[in-house]
Design an enzyme around this catalytic site. Structure first.
Site, short mmCIF file in Angstrom:
data_model
loop_
_atom_site.label_atom_id
_atom_site.label_comp_id
_atom_site.label_asym_id
_atom_site.label_seq_id
_atom_site.Cartn_x
_atom_site.Cartn_y
_atom_site.Cartn_z
N GLU A 7 0.86 -1.19 0.00
CA GLU A 7 0.00 0.00 0.00
C GLU A 7 0.89 1.23 0.00
OE1 GLU A 7 -3.48 0.35 2.77
OE2 GLU A 7 -3.03 2.49 2.62
N HIS A 161 -8.97 0.95 -0.95
CA HIS A 161 -8.30 1.91 -0.06
C HIS A 161 -9.31 2.85 0.59
CE1 HIS A 161 -5.81 5.32 1.17
NE2 HIS A 161 -4.82 4.44 1.26
N ASP A 286 2.39 1.92 3.80
CA ASP A 286 1.61 3.14 3.58
C ASP A 286 2.51 4.35 3.39
OD1 ASP A 286 -0.71 4.53 3.06
OD2 ASP A 286 -1.50 4.44 5.09
MN MN Z 1 -2.83 4.41 2.19
#
Ligand code: MN
Length: 323
Positions: A7, A161, A286
């Site tokens: 991600e 997401h 992330d």
């Molecule tokens: Mn994200």
């Protein structure tokens, strides 16, 4: 140990003229960390690779940052998706051992989204990233099923997401506080995750996985709170759901889960226990919103066997994405 993160975000200059305009305005007003964030999102070259090297991350699977194209009108969404996919395709071409990508697709135009997904997957993309609802409509709506059918047929996952909830939900749930508190409650502090969990529940309740039984959804943030509710969802009887299986069966067979900065041992253990193993758990950081070194350190600490850790760090992603 090879490490693949799933991600990891980028943006294009065009994104900041459209859905990313607010972030750009903040950067112009405040500068500092917002300007830095924009620079890191747009960089798919030496600086990002150096950060990955320093953190011990071998590969990033990239996706256009939220809110993506999902809140745009169809024509704008198609244009920005194309631009973003071209931008990231160059980076993957230049660094094929370090980057892979999920395509942005114009979800407001599902037939076109399916065509864009197919075209991109044929050129090496690993699936699509969808940033939540589409102006208040969710992917369980049969309007979107051409896209789901395409992902199913191509055998590629959709990474779902978070995005802020629709305005009416945002006001009712999170309004009445100082603006920044409302924003953060509706966003990364709580609301994004609940919103994404609800989206997954809608996919199941809407019969998406009965219609497309091999379809795989990937969600981040250690399961967006869903693992805590696996058992509870099954108080809803089959006579009421009309589904072929129980909620937790779909959550165990049609969903994959990544870390995305949830470096929290209790959340990891809950996910692990509900899944009954590591086969659907994958590493992610992330980037650039969360720290790659912190994610990498957390990966070292998780209480699983060395073989299981290899699955989480890279093996499961290699299998799911054909890396
Ligand atoms: Mn994200």
């Amino acid at each position: 140990m090879r490490t693949i993160t799933l991600e990891e975000h980028f943006a294009t200059p065009g994104f900041f003229e459209g859905p990313g305009r607010e972030l750009k305005n903040r950067a112009e007003k405040v500068g500092g960390r917002y300007a830095n964030l924009i620079a890191r999102l747009c960089d798919l070259g030496a600086k990002r690779l150096a950060e990955m090297d320093a953190a011990g991350i071998d590969m990033q699977v990239l996706s256009l940052t939220a809110p993506g194209v999902e809140q745009l009108a169809a024509a704008e969404a198609a244009a920005l998706a194309r631009e973003a996919n071209d931008y990231v395709a160059d980076a993957v071409k230049n660094h094929p051992s370090r980057f892979a990508a999920f395509a942005a697709v114009p979800t407001p135009a599902p037939e076109q989204a399916a065509a864009e997904l197919e075209r991109r997957v044929r050129s090496g993309f690993k699936g699509a990233a969808v940033n939540g609802h589409n102006r208040g409509r969710y992917l369980d709506d049969t309007f979107y099923w051409p896209l789901l059918e395409c992902a199913h047929a191509l055998d590629v996952p959709l990474y779902l997401h978070p995005t802020p909830p629709p305005a009416a939900v945002l006001d009712a749930y999170y309004g009445g506080f100082a603006p920044l508190l409302t924003e953060m409650l509706a966003g990364g502090g709580w609301g994004w995750h609940i919103e994404t969990a609800v989206h997954v529940i809608r996919l199941i309740a809407g019969g998406v996985f009965d219609r497309f039984p091999k379809l795989q959804i990937v969600i981040g943030h250690m399961g967006e709170g869903l693992p805590f509710m696996f058992q509870r969802l099954d108080i809803i009887p089959a006579a009421v759901t009309g589904l072929q299986r129980q909620f937790k069966d779909y959550l165990r067979d049609n969903v994959h889960y990544t870390f995305s900065g949830f470096n929290f041992p209790p959340a990891f253990l809950d996910l692990l226990l509900e899944l009954g193993g590591v086969d659907r758990i994958m590493f992610s950081a992330d980037h650039p919103y969360q720290s790659m070194p912190a994610a990498r350190a957390f990966l070292e600490q998780i209480p699983v066997s060395a073989a299981a850790k290899e699955r989480i760090a890279h093996g499961n992603a290699e299998k799911l994405l054909n890396l």
